[in-house]
Scaffold this motif. Structure first.
Motif, mmCIF file in Angstrom:
data_model
loop_
_atom_site.group_PDB
_atom_site.id
_atom_site.type_symbol
_atom_site.label_atom_id
_atom_site.label_comp_id
_atom_site.label_asym_id
_atom_site.label_seq_id
_atom_site.Cartn_x
_atom_site.Cartn_y
_atom_site.Cartn_z
ATOM 1 N N PHE A 62 0.867 -0.720 -0.442
ATOM 2 C CA PHE A 62 -0.014 0.303 -0.120
ATOM 3 C C PHE A 62 0.379 1.322 -0.129
ATOM 4 O O PHE A 62 0.593 2.655 -0.027
ATOM 5 C CB PHE A 62 -0.674 -0.015 1.233
ATOM 6 N N MET A 63 2.394 1.276 -0.133
ATOM 7 C CA MET A 63 3.353 2.121 -0.237
ATOM 8 C C MET A 63 3.801 2.205 -1.611
ATOM 9 O O MET A 63 4.198 1.280 -1.701
ATOM 10 C CB MET A 63 3.863 2.189 1.168
ATOM 11 N N LEU A 119 1.523 4.447 10.361
ATOM 12 C CA LEU A 119 0.724 3.144 11.566
ATOM 13 C C LEU A 119 0.137 2.140 10.834
ATOM 14 O O LEU A 119 -0.112 0.820 11.663
ATOM 15 C CB LEU A 119 -0.697 3.763 11.696
ATOM 16 N N ARG A 120 -0.161 1.410 10.050
ATOM 17 C CA ARG A 120 -0.824 0.906 8.767
ATOM 18 C C ARG A 120 0.462 -0.676 8.870
ATOM 19 O O ARG A 120 0.212 -1.659 9.450
ATOM 20 C CB ARG A 120 -1.508 0.923 8.219
ATOM 21 N N THR A 124 0.696 -3.965 14.600
ATOM 22 C CA THR A 124 -1.009 -5.047 13.825
ATOM 23 C C THR A 124 -2.227 -5.266 14.720
ATOM 24 O O THR A 124 -1.912 -4.240 15.230
ATOM 25 C CB THR A 124 0.368 -6.781 14.669
ATOM 26 N N GLY A 125 -2.738 -6.621 13.434
ATOM 27 C CA GLY A 125 -4.576 -5.956 14.173
ATOM 28 C C GLY A 125 -5.317 -4.847 13.808
ATOM 29 O O GLY A 125 -6.305 -4.513 14.670
ATOM 30 N N ARG A 135 -8.188 5.355 7.568
ATOM 31 C CA ARG A 135 -7.775 5.982 9.300
ATOM 32 C C ARG A 135 -8.076 5.070 9.860
ATOM 33 O O ARG A 135 -8.734 4.403 9.956
ATOM 34 C CB ARG A 135 -9.383 7.151 9.078
ATOM 35 N N VAL A 136 -6.734 4.779 10.480
ATOM 36 C CA VAL A 136 -6.391 3.609 11.202
ATOM 37 C C VAL A 136 -7.335 3.728 12.591
ATOM 38 O O VAL A 136 -6.991 5.082 13.648
ATOM 39 C CB VAL A 136 -5.076 3.519 11.846
#
Length: 265
Positions: A62-63, A119-120, A124-125, A135-136
């Motif tokens: 995703f990056m 953050l992502r 984990t989880g 948005r985490v």
């Protein structure tokens, strides 16, 4: 009853030896008590830190990579450190955070800002806020600076518990070469995943704009990766180190001579 002179001397010698043993035991006991009530009780109560030895850098799922000024030299972190210029600090009276662009941009154009990307990557989880894939909202991780497990919960106050640290602080970078970079290059430095780690909020606040000479993670197992990452960032953006900073980095790398530089690719 008559006691011989030799028997009397033997008895006195045994008595002196016994008293010497009693005194020695008493001194040892007193020293042990003093140690416990100063440092010992805290050493006994404080759990040993067995935290992570490294942290994530890049997730291609995703990056998208940020292009630095220079490629990170591959190989020995110690050799890369020796390749960095050594100078004094430049003045910081004209430093402003805005010199590195708006905080937490979507510089890689993947649809998510840098803070949520990190953050992502690091947690984990991961749970996202309702209706978002960016948005985490929550997650947990083995925090690298303290070595302790930490939970993240998004909220006006709770979000502060997990902050995104610039491994090479922007204030430090400004005094060691970043003033010469273009605005776009400074934006890259501020948003490069190589230079970003999710960290314990209080530890990040304690670090502030410190370099390796003034602050190192409490988790000693992480220090080699941390220093190698600082060296890699400084090499990638043409920054220098001060002599005390270089000396501190060398002391850390002496414990891990095989430590390699860190890349975001």
């Amino acid at each position: 009853m008559t006691v011989s002179w030799s028997a009397y001397r033997r008895a006195r010698r045994r008595s002196r030896q016994a008293w010497a043993l009693v005194i020695l035991l008493g001194v040892s006991a007193a020293a042990s008590v003093a140690w416990f009530f100063t440092a010992g009780q805290f050493a006994a109560a404080e759990p040993a830190i067995a935290g992570p030895t490294e942290a994530p850098v890049f997730d291609p799922g995703f990056m998208k990579p940020v292009v630095p000024v220079h490629a990170v030299p591959r190989g020995s972190a110690r050799e890369a450190l020796d390749g960095l210029p050594v100078k004094g600090r430049a003045p910081n009276d004209n430093y402003e955070r805005e010199a590195f662009g708006q905080a937490w941009q979507d510089l890689d154009r993947n649809g998510c800002d840098t803070r949520n990307d990190v953050l992502r990557r690091d947690l984990t989880g991961v749970v996202f806020t309702e209706g978002s894939t960016c948005r985490v909202a929550a997650g947990h991780f083995h925090e690298p600076y303290t070595g302790l497990p930490v939970d993240f919960r998004r909220g006006s106050e709770s979000s502060k518990a997990v902050q995104i640290d610039h491994v090479v602080a922007l204030g430090d970078a400004w005094q060691k070469g970043a003033q010469r970079l273009s605005p776009q290059q400074r934006q890259s430095l501020a948003n490069d995943p190589l230079n970003l780690i999710a960290a314990d909020g209080p530890a990040n606040q304690q670090k502030s704009a410190g370099d390796a000479a003034t602050w190192l993670p409490k988790n000693k197992a992480f220090r080699c990766h941390y220093v190698a990452r600082q060296i890699s960032v400084k090499a990638a953006y043409g920054l220098w180190v001060t002599q005390p900073e270089k000396d501190a980095m060398k002391r850390v790398l002496d414990s891990c001579p095989q430590q390699l530089t860190v890349t975001a690719g």
